[in-house]
Design a protein around this motif. Structure first.
Motif, short mmCIF file in Angstrom:
data_model
loop_
_atom_site.label_atom_id
_atom_site.label_comp_id
_atom_site.label_asym_id
_atom_site.label_seq_id
_atom_site.Cartn_x
_atom_site.Cartn_y
_atom_site.Cartn_z
N PRO A 490 0.81 -1.23 0.00
CA PRO A 490 0.00 0.00 0.00
C PRO A 490 0.84 1.28 0.00
O PRO A 490 0.37 2.32 -0.45
CB PRO A 490 -0.83 -0.12 1.29
N VAL A 491 2.07 1.22 0.50
CA VAL A 491 2.90 2.42 0.56
C VAL A 491 3.19 2.95 -0.83
O VAL A 491 3.34 4.17 -1.03
CB VAL A 491 4.20 2.11 1.32
N ASP A 492 3.25 2.06 -1.83
CA ASP A 492 3.54 2.51 -3.19
C ASP A 492 2.41 3.33 -3.79
O ASP A 492 2.63 4.01 -4.80
CB ASP A 492 3.82 1.29 -4.08
N PHE A 493 1.22 3.26 -3.23
CA PHE A 493 0.07 3.97 -3.77
C PHE A 493 -0.27 5.23 -2.96
O PHE A 493 -1.29 5.86 -3.21
CB PHE A 493 -1.15 3.05 -3.81
N VAL A 494 0.58 5.59 -2.00
CA VAL A 494 0.38 6.80 -1.21
C VAL A 494 1.12 7.95 -1.89
O VAL A 494 2.21 7.77 -2.45
CB VAL A 494 0.88 6.59 0.23
N SER A 495 0.56 9.15 -1.83
CA SER A 495 1.18 10.32 -2.44
C SER A 495 2.55 10.59 -1.81
O SER A 495 2.79 10.32 -0.63
CB SER A 495 0.28 11.53 -2.27
N THR A 496 3.43 11.16 -2.60
CA THR A 496 4.79 11.44 -2.12
C THR A 496 4.82 12.52 -1.04
O THR A 496 5.82 12.65 -0.33
CB THR A 496 5.67 11.88 -3.29
N TYR A 497 3.74 13.30 -0.91
CA TYR A 497 3.70 14.32 0.13
C TYR A 497 3.73 13.72 1.53
O TYR A 497 4.09 14.41 2.49
CB TYR A 497 2.45 15.19 -0.03
N PHE A 498 3.31 12.46 1.67
CA PHE A 498 3.21 11.83 2.98
C PHE A 498 4.38 10.89 3.27
O PHE A 498 4.28 10.08 4.19
CB PHE A 498 1.89 11.05 3.08
N LYS A 499 5.45 10.99 2.52
CA LYS A 499 6.59 10.10 2.70
C LYS A 499 7.78 10.87 3.25
O LYS A 499 7.81 12.10 3.28
CB LYS A 499 6.94 9.42 1.38
N GLY A 500 8.77 10.11 3.67
CA GLY A 500 9.93 10.69 4.32
C GLY A 500 10.74 11.61 3.44
O GLY A 500 11.36 12.56 3.93
N ALA A 501 10.76 11.36 2.13
CA ALA A 501 11.55 12.20 1.22
C ALA A 501 11.03 13.64 1.22
O ALA A 501 11.80 14.60 1.30
CB ALA A 501 11.52 11.61 -0.19
N ALA A 502 9.71 13.80 1.14
CA ALA A 502 9.13 15.14 1.15
C ALA A 502 9.27 15.78 2.54
O ALA A 502 9.49 16.99 2.65
CB ALA A 502 7.66 15.09 0.74
N TYR A 503 9.17 14.98 3.57
CA TYR A 503 9.30 15.51 4.92
C TYR A 503 10.73 16.01 5.17
O TYR A 503 10.93 17.02 5.83
CB TYR A 503 8.93 14.42 5.93
N LYS A 504 11.71 15.30 4.63
CA LYS A 504 13.10 15.74 4.77
C LYS A 504 13.35 17.03 4.01
O LYS A 504 14.13 17.88 4.44
CB LYS A 504 14.03 14.62 4.27
#
Length: 617
Positions: A490-504
């Protein structure tokens, strides 16, 4: 051994010209004779007053001195207590003594200060004096209002010096005949804020204004975003003299210049706010392709002020506001039209987006209220009655600490890991997807049955018929059912805004510290005066004025519903319909209560029909 002390007579300390060189009796000169010196043996201790006076009288006779002793009435002084009402106590003295207590708690009550003064210093002070004490103490702690405006140009230069990539602008104007310019507006944004917003936050900006409650009037304007953990991200803030289209245009013009300085010429941002005057024109003048969202809570309050209220309208309105697809929205609007057609006409006049099914899927944000902006206003409320420089310092310190904590947190996150908010949402939706059933249609399209309703799901488009997936940016319960059946992550279908890369990227930089005004270097910048608009006489209002139909704080704000007739605005005790009335007339109560319950729980018949035996339950 005793100390070797040189004997000194009283004449050694006088030159013979002082009035003290003469004996006095009752305030008048008694005899023109110089004082002598009375010498007593150091080991001689008197425990009796009369014995001491006799020895003193004999010594004075031998030396040729006159002695007059008046007997004091002990009863006259036994009831004389300590003087507690001291007129010599001043506000300056009280400020010096009570400053630590006031600095620890700026909202301390004047009655508390009065009790502290009475218990600690044994004096009584009038209550009204402590109001002035608190005002003077706040000036000592936070500075004077007029001096705060004078330091703003130097403050902006110090911000640019310590944080080179920040945007600090102070605007002033000069009237005819004025030597010193007056404050007009200001705008602040740090490099860590604007860079973090452009790289790691969703393209939605919440804007709002809050009134200052200090000595001078003003409006605190703010622009905030939302990071991947669904937390507020301060983008920019500033103060203007009045809330108008001109002031909002000033704020939006500086916001556009801030983006252009970072190389971002985007003008299709999504702005969410309440229906304030001048906001819509200012937004579209500076960002022509911007999307406007209206806070659904403010829109509902406008409806209540227009006369449309009650539990039914409240339920239908929020069904329409939270509808993720047009079908649910249209059904709710139909019910509202049946309730009152004028309510539907008023909702149609709202050109801003307020229902979730209207939101752009690229924004990946389903917020239809400005709660996160109101949270920032509530955070700044304790500081809005302070001088302007103290207010800006409080906001800067809060943002610096907040970004610093998340800067350290983002350093340890993996690029593909979900934020805490996304993990929580995925867990809730995963639990809801357990009892949903999917049917494959081929080509990545499936049909999911949720009770008696079927929703089409397209994995390659990341869409679902319910509309939750495309609006929120995370798979809904129907999409998760399909993902789990396909054995996918399911993580592959979540928007990139909610992942660690955008948070960093959002917290890739932090704000730098800055010294206090006592360490600032000299400057040739002009000294500006406060704005001409002052607060009216009396205590300034700090609480927000609530509308006529708005719920009061600490008051019951829920609608009363009758448990008998199921109608609104009354309860079962005041119900006049008579449905299920417990207090019936005596004759009716005697006719209906034919059965009695015995003490052992058995029910017996009072009058059994002829030919039949009474049965025991």
């Amino acid at each position: 051994m005793g100390d070797d002390i040189h004997d000194m007579s009283f004449e050694d300390c006088l030159d013979g010209s002082s009035k003290r060189d003469k004996n006095y009796k009752n305030g008048k000169v008694y005899v023109e004779q110089p004082y002598g010196s009375i010498k007593l043996e150091p080991w001689l201790i008197f425990t009796d007053r009369e014995a001491f006076l006799d020895v003193l009288r004999d010594y004075c006779i031998q030396e040729g001195f006159g002695l007059s002793v008046e007997k004091a009435d002990s009863r006259r002084y036994t009831a004389c207590g300590r003087l507690e009402v001291n007129p010599i106590v001043t506000t300056k003295w009280l400020v010096g003594k009570l400053l630590p207590e006031i600095e620890a708690n700026l909202d301390i009550l004047v009655l508390t200060l009065k009790k502290m003064t009475q218990q600690k210093y044994r004096i009584q002070v009038k209550t009204r004096l402590f109001y002035k004490v608190k005002a003077l103490a706040k000036e000592v702690i936070n500075g004077i209002f007029s001096e705060s405006y004078a330091l703003l140009p130097r403050y902006a230069e110090m911000i640019k010096e310590t944080n080179p990539e920040c945007y600090a602008l102070i605007t002033w104007h000069s009237d005819h005949g004025d030597v010193q310019p007056k404050f007009k507006a200001c705008f602040f944004s740090f490099g860590a804020q604007v860079k973090g917003f452009l790289k790691g936050c969703r393209p939605i900006i919440g804007i709002d204004g809050a009134h200052l409650s200090g000595f001078f009037k003003g409006i605190l304007l703010s622009a905030l975003g939302i990071d991947g953990n669904n937390e507020i991200f301060l983008l920019a803030y500033g103060v203007v003299d009045t809330e108008s289209q001109e002031s909002w245009n000033y704020f939006m013009r500086n916001l556009r210049a801030l983006f252009e300085r970072e190389g971002c010429s985007r003008d299709d941002w999504t702005f969410i706010s309440d229906r304030m005057r001048g906001v819509d024109l200012a937004v579209h003048e500076n960002f022509p392709r911007a999307t406007r969202r209206c806070c659904a809570q403010h829109l509902y309050m406008n409806c209540k002020n227009g006369g449309w209220s009650g539990e039914l309208f409240h339920k239908l309105f929020w069904i329409a506001a939270n509808a993720y697809n047009p079908y649910v929205y249209n059904k709710a609007i139909e019910k509202i039209t049946e309730f009152d057609p004028n309510a539907t006409k008023y909702l149609d006049t709202c050109t801003e987006q307020w229902s979730r099914h209207q939101f752009d899927p690229l924004v990946c944000c389903d917020h239809n209220t400005t709660n996160y902006v109101e949270s920032f206003n509530a955070l700044t409320k304790p500081y809005r009655d302070l001088p302007l420089l103290s207010l800006f310092e409080a906001i800067r310190e809060w943002a610096m600490e907040r970004i610093g904590v998340r800067f350290d947190k983002a350093a340890n996150m993996e690029p593909n890991h979900l934020t805490d908010y996304a993990k929580h949402e995925m867990e809730l939706r995963s639990a809801e997807s357990r009892f949903r059933y999917s049917t494959a249609c081929g080509g990545g399209e499936l049909e999911v049955k949720d009770g008696n309703v079927k929703f089409p799901v397209k994995l390659h488009n990341r869409t679902c018929g319910c509309g939750v997936w495309q609006v929120s940016g995370m798979p809904c319960k129907h999409g998760l059912r399909v993902i789990y059946n396909q054995r996918l992550d399911p993580v592959d279908f979540v928007s990139t805004y909610f992942k660690g890369a955008a948070y960093k990227q959002a917290y890739a930089e932090h704000m730098h510290p800055m010294a206090d005004p006592t360490q600032w270097p000299g400057s040739t910048l002009p000294t500006i005066k406060p704005p001409g608009i002052k607060r009216s006489a009396g205590r300034p209002q700090k609480k927000r004025r609530r509308g006529a139909m708005e719920a009061r704080k600490r008051k019951r704000n829920t609608s009363v519903k009758c448990s008998k007739c199921k109608e609104m605005d009354h309860n079962a005790r005041t119900c006049k319909s008579g449905a299920g009335t417990s207090k019936a007339p005596p004759k009716q109560r005697a006719a209906t209560n034919k059965r009695k319950t015995t003490s052992d729980g058995a029910s017996t018949s009072k009058a059994a029909p002829k030919g039949k035996k009474s049965k025991q339950a």
